[in-house]
Design an enzyme around this catalytic site. Structure first.
Site, PDB file in Angstrom:
ATOM      1  NE  ARG A  90      44.477 -44.818 -21.314  1.00 46.36           N
ATOM      2  CZ  ARG A  90      45.102 -43.659 -21.456  1.00 46.36           C
ATOM      3  NH1 ARG A  90      46.102 -43.550 -22.311  1.00 46.36           N
ATOM      4  NH2 ARG A  90      44.754 -42.606 -20.752  1.00 46.36           N
ATOM      5  CG  ASP A 129      34.918 -43.973 -15.339  1.00 47.89           C
ATOM      6  OD1 ASP A 129      33.993 -43.152 -15.502  1.00 47.89           O
ATOM      7  OD2 ASP A 129      35.970 -43.950 -16.015  1.00 47.89           O
TER       8      ASP A 129
END
Length: 478
Positions: free
Chosen positions: A93, A250
Site C-alpha cells: 500500500r 521488514d
C-alpha cells in the site's frame, strides 16, 4: 502534471538495481484530495517550496493524483519475519515516488503510504485510514524532536473516499521521507531467491548509500556497522520509553532510522513488560524485549549475508556469530551512557548499573511514571521517592568534579518534559477524524517539536493518563 517550481530534484538510483527488487507502478488516483497536514519546516529543509506544495497542486502530488517531474514511481519488493514467521512481502500500500536530492546533496526517499494497490498487495486494498496516517505523522515528528533517528512525515491528505476496516473510515495518504526504505527484509528477499549476484549488488549499493566510509565488498564491516547503528537506535528508544510494537524484519531499516509507526506507543508507568499492540498477544515486542528482538533481526540479516562473508559456509557462520556477539555489549554501552546522562552523571563508576537498576526497580514497585520521574529527579529534593536510593545517588553525584547545577543541566538535556502521551494522542486523533478539528493536533505537534524545553503550555501534556486507562491498545491500521 509537472511541478518543477516546487523544487523537486529526483535522481532514482534504486531503480538502477536489478529489477527483482521493485516493480514500476503508479499510485491509484483518489476522488478529491485535500491537504490536512503539511510539514513546512521539513519542506524547507529539503529545499522545496512550501507555498507551492500547500496549494491544490501539492495536494495532487501528495495524494498520487499527479507525479512530479523526475519521479519514477515503484513498489519495492522485500520479505520479512513477521512475529517470527517468514513471509514474502513488498509494498502493498505504498509507492516510492523517487529519491529527492536536497540542496546539500542529501538523498531522501519520497514515498506515498496508502496510495492504492500494487502487485504486492495480495488481498489488501492498498489504502490507509486517516487515523493511522495522522498517528504516524505525530509520532515520527515527536521522535525527530527527541533526537532519535527516524523517517519523517511531510504531508497527510484526505482522499475523499472511505476505506473499509471493521467500519467505514475516512481515507488518507501520508508522504513519508526516509534516508531509504532498504530493510533487513530486502536482504532476506534476495537471499530467499538465492541470487547471490543481486545480493552483492544490493549490499554494495547500501554501503555506498548509507556507509560511504566503507569500500564496496567489505561485507563483514558493513554487517558490524549496521549492528552498531541498531544498537544505538534501540538504546535511544529504551531511554525515552518508546515501544515500536511491530519489530518485524521488514520494519528494520538499514539506514538506522525508526520506520513504520503502526501500533507504537510510549510507556507511562514504568513496567518492562509493557505491550500496547493489539496483535502482540504474547508480548514478543514488549518494551524490555526490544534489544533481544533487534539482535534476532540482525541475525536474520547475517544469515542473508553469509554467501558474501566467505565462500566457506562454516567460516562465514563463525564470522557472523563473532560480529553478532558484539550487539549486547554495544547496546548496553549506549543504554548505560544514556542513563548516566539522565541521572546527571558525567563520568563512569562500576556501580552505576546497580544504581540505575535500583531506581528502575523502585519505579516498578511504585508504578511511577517513567518520564516524569526522571525529569523531576532533584539532587537536593527526595521528591517522595525512595530515600535510601536518593542518598546513594546524591553521594554518587558528589564524587564527580562537576557541580550540582551542571548535573541538572545535563539531566534537562536528556530527560524530556513531554512525550506523545497515548491519551493526548488519542484526543487529538479523535478530534481530527471524528469532527474535522485539527487544532488539538497542531497544539500537540507544537509542544512535541521542542520536548526538552519547559513551559506552562506543556503542563497538561505532562499529565499521566487518567484513572481507568489501563488496557490501552494500539492497532496497525491495515
Amino acid at each position: 502534471m509537472k511541478f518543477p517550481e516546487a523544487g523537486w530534484r529526483f535522481d532514482n538510483s534504486y531503480t538502477r538495481l536489478p529489477g527483482l527488487f521493485f516493480s514500476r507502478t503508479h499510485p491509484t488516483p483518489v476522488r478529491s484530495p485535500a491537504l490536512v497536514l503539511f510539514n513546512r519546516r521539513l519542506a524547507a529543509e529539503m529545499g522545496l517550496d512550501p507555498g507551492v506544495l500547500e496549494s491544490e497542486a501539492g495536494a495532487d502530488v501528495f495524494s498520487g493524483n499527479a507525479i512530479p517531474s523526475g519521479a519514477d514511481p515503484i513498489a519495492q519488493a522485500y520479505a520479512g519475519h513477521q512475529f517470527g514467521h517468514f513471509t514474502m512481502l513488498g509494498d502493498g500500500r505504498a509507492v516510492l515516488l523517487g529519491e529527492h536530492l536536497g540542496a546539500d546533496g542529501l538523498r531522501l526517499d519520497v514515498a506515498l503510504k496508502g496510495s492504492g494497490r500494487t502487485v504486492y498487495s495480495r488481498r489488501g486494498d492498498g489504502r490507509a485510514a486517516l487515523g493511522p496516517m495522522l498517528r504516524e505523522y505525530i509520532i515520527s515528528e515527536a521522535m525527530h524532536g527527541l533526537g532519535i533517528p527516524t523517517t519523517r512525515s511531510l504531508a497527510v491528505v484526505t482522499s475523499g473516499e472511505p476505506v473499509f476496516r471493521e467500519e467505514a473510515l475516512p481515507g488518507a495518504v501520508l508522504t513519508r521521507i526516509a534516508a531509504s526504505h532498504i530493510r533487513v527484509g530486502t536482504f532476506e528477499y534476495a537471499a530467499m531467491l538465492q541470487d547471490v549476484a543481486a545480493l552483492r549488488t544490493l549490499t554494495d549499493y547500501t554501503i555506498q548509500r548509507h556507509y560511504p566510509g566503507f569500500e564496496p565488498g567489505v561485507f563483514r564491516f558493513f554487517l558490524e556497522a549496521v549492528i552498531e547503528r541498531q544498537a544505538l537506535l534501540v538504546a535511544k528508544w529504551m531511554l525515552v520509553g518508546f515501544i515500536h510494537g511491530v519489530m518485524n524484519t521488514d520494519n528494520m531499516a538499514l539506514s538506522g532510522e525508526t520506520i513504520d509507526y503502526g501500533p507504537c506507543a510510549f510507556m507511562d508507568a514504568y513496567d518492562p513488560a509493557t505491550v500496547f499492540s493489539s496483535i502482540d498477544r504474547n508480548g514478543r515486542y514488549a518494551y524490555a524485549n526490544q534489544p533481544g528482538i533487534a539482535h534476532w533481526n540482525l541475525t536474520r540479516l547475517a544469515e542473508a549475508l553469509l554467501p558474501l562473508l566467505d565462500s566457506n559456509e562454516n567460516k562465514a557462520v563463525e564470522m557472523a556469530k563473532e560480529s553478532l556477539g558484539k550487539f549486547p555489549d554495544r547496546f548496553h554501552h549506549h543504554w548505560l551512557s544514556g542513563m548516566r546522562a539522565k541521572l546527571g552523571l558525567f563520568n563512569q563508576e562500576a556501580a552505576d548499573v546497580v544504581l540505575i537498576e535500583s531506581l528502575l526497580q523502585g519505579m516498578l514497585r511504585s508504578r511511577s511514571d517513567y518520564s516524569n520521574t526522571l525529569r523531576e529527579l532533584d539532587p537536593e529534593k527526595v521528591c517522595g521517592f525512595d530515600a535510601e536510593w536518593h542518598a546513594s545517588w546524591s553521594a554518587r553525584l558528589a564524587r564527580q568534579p562537576q557541580n550540582l547545577e551542571q548535573a541538572r543541566c545535563l539531566m534537562r538535556r536528556h530527560n524530556p518534559v513531554v512525550i506523545p502521551r497515548n491519551h493526548q494522542v488519542e484526543k487529538a486523533l479523535d478530534a481530527a477524524t471524528a469532527r474535522g478539528d485539527y487544532e488539538p493536533l497542531h497544539r500537540l505537534l507544537a509542544v512535541l517539536a521542542n520536548p526538552f524545553e519547559d513551559g506552562p503550555e506543556k503542563d497538561i501534556y505532562r499529565e499521566p493518563p487518567p484513572e481507568g486507562s489501563a488496557g490501552y491498545q494500539t492497532f496497525c491500521g491495515t
